[in-house]
Design an enzyme around this catalytic site. Structure first.
Site, PDB file in Angstrom:
ATOM      1  N   ASP A  33      31.601   8.273 -51.771  1.00 20.24           N
ATOM      2  CA  ASP A  33      30.671   8.442 -52.905  1.00 20.24           C
ATOM      3  C   ASP A  33      29.214   8.530 -52.474  1.00 20.24           C
ATOM      4  O   ASP A  33      28.393   9.053 -53.204  1.00 20.24           O
ATOM      5  CB  ASP A  33      30.886   7.368 -53.985  1.00 20.24           C
ATOM      6  CG  ASP A  33      30.736   5.935 -53.495  1.00 20.24           C
ATOM      7  OD1 ASP A  33      30.648   5.713 -52.272  1.00 20.24           O
ATOM      8  OD2 ASP A  33      30.696   5.040 -54.356  1.00 20.24           O
ATOM      9  N   ALA A 119      37.767  -8.902 -54.039  1.00 21.57           N
ATOM     10  CA  ALA A 119      39.111  -8.376 -53.744  1.00 21.57           C
ATOM     11  C   ALA A 119      39.110  -6.858 -53.615  1.00 21.57           C
ATOM     12  O   ALA A 119      40.171  -6.235 -53.607  1.00 21.57           O
ATOM     13  CB  ALA A 119      40.085  -8.820 -54.826  1.00 21.57           C
ATOM     14  N   GLY A 120      37.917  -6.263 -53.536  1.00 20.00           N
ATOM     15  CA  GLY A 120      37.846  -4.795 -53.404  1.00 20.00           C
ATOM     16  C   GLY A 120      38.220  -4.093 -54.696  1.00 20.00           C
ATOM     17  O   GLY A 120      38.609  -2.923 -54.691  1.00 20.00           O
ATOM     18  N   SER A 122      36.127  -4.147 -57.393  1.00 12.56           N
ATOM     19  CA  SER A 122      34.906  -3.780 -58.085  1.00 12.56           C
ATOM     20  C   SER A 122      34.499  -4.740 -59.208  1.00 12.56           C
ATOM     21  O   SER A 122      34.120  -4.320 -60.303  1.00 12.56           O
ATOM     22  CB  SER A 122      35.106  -2.366 -58.623  1.00 12.56           C
ATOM     23  OG  SER A 122      33.916  -1.810 -58.926  1.00 12.56           O
ATOM     24  N   ASP A 168      31.983   2.992 -58.319  1.00 10.75           N
ATOM     25  CA  ASP A 168      32.511   1.828 -59.044  1.00 10.75           C
ATOM     26  C   ASP A 168      31.910   1.727 -60.445  1.00 10.75           C
ATOM     27  O   ASP A 168      32.612   1.435 -61.418  1.00 10.75           O
ATOM     28  CB  ASP A 168      32.228   0.550 -58.246  1.00 10.75           C
ATOM     29  CG  ASP A 168      32.887   0.577 -56.879  1.00 10.75           C
ATOM     30  OD1 ASP A 168      33.705   1.491 -56.628  1.00 10.75           O
ATOM     31  OD2 ASP A 168      32.586  -0.292 -56.053  1.00 10.75           O
ATOM     32  N   TYR A 220      28.533  -2.181 -44.197  1.00  9.05           N
ATOM     33  CA  TYR A 220      28.551  -1.069 -45.146  1.00  9.05           C
ATOM     34  C   TYR A 220      27.317  -0.186 -44.945  1.00  9.05           C
ATOM     35  O   TYR A 220      27.424   1.038 -44.818  1.00  9.05           O
ATOM     36  CB  TYR A 220      28.588  -1.641 -46.574  1.00  9.05           C
ATOM     37  CG  TYR A 220      28.716  -0.603 -47.663  1.00  9.05           C
ATOM     38  CD1 TYR A 220      29.965  -0.284 -48.198  1.00  9.05           C
ATOM     39  CD2 TYR A 220      27.595   0.055 -48.181  1.00  9.05           C
ATOM     40  CE1 TYR A 220      30.087   0.657 -49.215  1.00  9.05           C
ATOM     41  CE2 TYR A 220      27.711   0.990 -49.183  1.00  9.05           C
ATOM     42  CZ  TYR A 220      28.952   1.287 -49.701  1.00  9.05           C
ATOM     43  OH  TYR A 220      29.079   2.223 -50.702  1.00  9.05           O
TER      44      TYR A 220
HETATM   45  C1  GAF Z   1      32.253  -0.200 -52.408  1.00  6.59           C
HETATM   46  C2  GAF Z   1      31.033   0.525 -52.937  1.00  6.59           C
HETATM   47  F1  GAF Z   1      30.443  -0.212 -53.940  1.00  6.59           F
HETATM   48  C3  GAF Z   1      31.391   1.909 -53.481  1.00  6.59           C
HETATM   49  O1  GAF Z   1      30.228   2.593 -53.858  1.00  6.59           O
HETATM   50  C4  GAF Z   1      32.178   2.710 -52.439  1.00  6.59           C
HETATM   51  O2  GAF Z   1      31.333   3.201 -51.430  1.00  6.59           O
HETATM   52  C5  GAF Z   1      33.316   1.876 -51.863  1.00  6.59           C
HETATM   53  O3  GAF Z   1      32.878   0.605 -51.399  1.00  6.59           O
HETATM   54  C6  GAF Z   1      33.999   2.581 -50.715  1.00  6.59           C
HETATM   55  O4  GAF Z   1      34.597   3.752 -51.153  1.00  6.59           O
HETATM   56  O5  GAF Z   1      33.166  -0.476 -53.428  1.00  6.59           O
END
Ligand code: GAF
Length: 380
Positions: A33, A119-120, A122, A168, A220
């Site tokens: 994204d 937990a991934g 969002s 997200d 990240y």
């Molecule tokens: C996290 C980030 F918040 C998203 O924007 C995205 O980059 C994701 O990691 C990885 O795809 O959730």
């Protein structure tokens, strides 16, 4: 409704408005994204609930079931980035991103959530989306969902300090039940793609490793930087604008780490488009293969996986999953496995056994069903 009572108990009066916004699973298109590519997330039923009471001054007070006893106090006129406790920044950040000129008064706010934190799935974006949709409704701004998503992203980027992309926030606001969202992350143009696995005897099992990630720290941001640097070297504004073959032909222009990270991005962008075709054709074997390729690329090239996620993926696949992969930012969080419904019990028990054998924390499981996006659930 429980949140209604909780708000009333803390603030001594009934809320005027209650909103809900979901967490998400990303089917495919990970770390894409912020590279301008298309992503294919869908909303899950787990949601953040936010109750609002209008105040007659500019103050904001925030309480949450997740942090009992704490009440964060702020003022719409004097918000600056990083103000308040970490958990409250996702809420205050939206007020800040909207700007005090647009806010005739402050609010008392109570937050409740069923989205597992870290937990991934969002959880942060669901908090931001629940606030953005509520303010839009309360003040009748009539902003579009993509505009609200941009506000929520700005809150997270510039107030919380996490350089996330838009996926997200966008899916939490724009999701529709029964659909995945094919989202162009440059323009926020989108298309709803029907995702009905149940009628095919399939399901998407979420395996929450319960290893908590912390995305505000450096991993990240570093990967995002590598991708942006690679785009600059290639003379394009995002990696979306370069084909896999053109990228390969310019391999020598990169150091190994930058090459691998950017290679993940350009190949993952191509996989999203193949996954949409596979879904449209009902080719779930192919979809499973694409999930596996995505995982391998995130594990070996983008290096954002971890032993627990790799174990979940390997065991699920060895017990009949059509394909599996880690989802979200990585370093922990959840994996998804595309499975036959009848295999669920045996996959869950094999993954649990493997986690126990490796002395990992016990994982949690649930089946993700494409659910509705952010909405107002009660007006006072
Ligand atoms: C996290 C980030 F918040 C998203 O924007 C995205 O980059 C994701 O990691 C990885 O795809 O959730």
């Amino acid at each position: 409704m429980e949140i209604f009572e909780k708000f009333t108990e803390v603030f001594g009066y009934a809320p005027n408005l209650i909103s809900a916004a979901p967490g998400r699973v990303n089917l495919i298109g990970e770390h894409i994204d912020y590279n301008g590519g298309d992503v294919l997330p869908f909303a899950i039923a787990h949601s953040t609930y936010a109750a609002f009471g209008a105040r007659n001054d500019s103050k904001i007070r925030i309480a949450s079931s997740l942090f009992p006893g704490e009440v964060i106090q702020a003022d719409t006129h004097i918000l600056t980035p990083l103000y308040g406790q970490m958990w409250s920044r996702y809420i205050l950040g939206v007020f800040w991103a909207v700007g005090s000129a647009r806010l005739p008064h402050g609010f008392d706010i109570y937050i409740d959530s069923t989205v597992p934190i870290g937990a991934g799935l969002s959880s942060s974006a669901s908090v931001e989306a629940s606030v953005a949709i509520a303010l839009n409704e309360f003040f009748q701004w009539n902003m579009s969902l993509p505009d609200l998503a941009r506000i929520a992203q700005r809150a997270e980027n510039d107030f919380v300090g996490m350089p996330c992309g838009i996926m997200d926030q966008a899916i939490s606001l724009m999701a529709q039940e029964g659909q995945a969202l094919l989202l162009d992350t440059r323009t926020l143009k989108s298309e709803q793609i029907p995702l009905d696995l149940t009628s095919k005897g399939l399901e998407l099992l979420v395996i929450d490793t319960r290893v908590h990630h912390e995305l505000v720290d450096g991993g990240y941001a570093e990967r995002r930087d590598s991708c942006e640097k690679a785009a600059e070297t290639l003379g394009v504004s995002t990696l979306r604008e370069i084909s896999v073959s053109e990228f390969e032909s310019r391999k020598r222009e990169f150091d190994t780490t930058t090459y691998l990270r950017a290679h993940h991005a350009v190949t993952e962008i191509a996989r999203v488009s193949k996954a949409v075709t596979a879904l449209r054709e009902g080719n779930y074997e192919e979809l499973g293969q694409l999930l596996n390729q995505s995982h391998e690329s995130l594990r070996d090239e983008f290096t954002v996986s971890c032993p627990e996620l790799n174990c979940a993926v390997e065991v699920a696949n060895s017990r009949g999953a059509l394909g599996s992969r880690m989802i979200g930012g990585g370093y922990g969080g959840s994996a998804i496995a595309l499975i036959h419904q009848e295999d669920r019990a045996s996959i869950e028990s094999a993954v649990s056994d493997a986690f126990a054998k490796n002395e990992f924390i016990s994982p949690r499981f649930f089946v993700a069903l494409p659910s509705a996006g952010a909405r107002i659930i009660q007006r006072g």
